[in-house]
Scaffold this motif. Sequence first.
Motif, PDB file in Angstrom:
ATOM      1  N   ALA A  97       0.833  -1.209   0.000  1.00  0.00           N
ATOM      2  CA  ALA A  97       0.000   0.000   0.000  1.00  0.00           C
ATOM      3  C   ALA A  97       0.861   1.250   0.000  1.00  0.00           C
ATOM      4  O   ALA A  97       0.564   2.225  -0.722  1.00  0.00           O
ATOM      5  N   ALA A  98       1.928   1.230   0.801  1.00  0.00           N
ATOM      6  CA  ALA A  98       2.824   2.392   0.836  1.00  0.00           C
ATOM      7  C   ALA A  98       3.492   2.592  -0.523  1.00  0.00           C
ATOM      8  O   ALA A  98       3.611   3.726  -1.013  1.00  0.00           O
TER       9      ALA A  98
ATOM     10  N   ASN B 155       2.311   1.673  -3.429  1.00  0.00           N
ATOM     11  CA  ASN B 155       1.287   2.178  -4.359  1.00  0.00           C
ATOM     12  C   ASN B 155       1.026   3.664  -4.132  1.00  0.00           C
ATOM     13  O   ASN B 155       0.832   4.426  -5.086  1.00  0.00           O
ATOM     14  N   THR B 156       1.016   4.067  -2.872  1.00  0.00           N
ATOM     15  CA  THR B 156       0.795   5.482  -2.555  1.00  0.00           C
ATOM     16  C   THR B 156       1.921   6.334  -3.122  1.00  0.00           C
ATOM     17  O   THR B 156       1.674   7.401  -3.699  1.00  0.00           O
ATOM     18  N   LEU B 157       3.148   5.856  -2.968  1.00  0.00           N
ATOM     19  CA  LEU B 157       4.286   6.605  -3.522  1.00  0.00           C
ATOM     20  C   LEU B 157       4.218   6.666  -5.044  1.00  0.00           C
ATOM     21  O   LEU B 157       4.498   7.716  -5.649  1.00  0.00           O
ATOM     22  N   ASP B 158       3.863   5.546  -5.668  1.00  0.00           N
ATOM     23  CA  ASP B 158       3.729   5.543  -7.129  1.00  0.00           C
ATOM     24  C   ASP B 158       2.662   6.538  -7.576  1.00  0.00           C
ATOM     25  O   ASP B 158       2.867   7.301  -8.524  1.00  0.00           O
ATOM     26  N   ASN B 159       1.529   6.515  -6.878  1.00  0.00           N
ATOM     27  CA  ASN B 159       0.441   7.432  -7.231  1.00  0.00           C
ATOM     28  C   ASN B 159       0.853   8.884  -7.019  1.00  0.00           C
ATOM     29  O   ASN B 159       0.503   9.767  -7.825  1.00  0.00           O
ATOM     30  N   ALA B 160       1.581   9.141  -5.948  1.00  0.00           N
ATOM     31  CA  ALA B 160       2.040  10.515  -5.694  1.00  0.00           C
ATOM     32  C   ALA B 160       3.010  10.953  -6.791  1.00  0.00           C
ATOM     33  O   ALA B 160       2.950  12.104  -7.264  1.00  0.00           O
TER      34      ALA B 160
END
Length: 85
Positions: A57-58, A60-65
């Motif tokens: 999840a972390a 994915n969050t970094l990728d999305n950011a």
Amino acid sequence: MKKIAVTVAVLALGLAACESKTENAVDNETNLENAAAADANAATVDAANAADNALDAAGNTLDNAGEAVENAAEAVENAAENAAD
């Protein structure tokens, strides 16, 4: 003689009953230990899976950011080009 024979028979039965209860107690203890070990293993697996999911999840969050930053940069670049035209 009969009293001695009866006494020996009663003692033998008592000893047999105690031995059976002792074996049952040992079996029950072994079953409890096995169940506890299985529970501990399951908890370990659950914790490892939870940690993996949190890391995913972390990530994915970094990728999305990162994608959001790229999109914002492109939007600024497009706005600058449109303003220049």
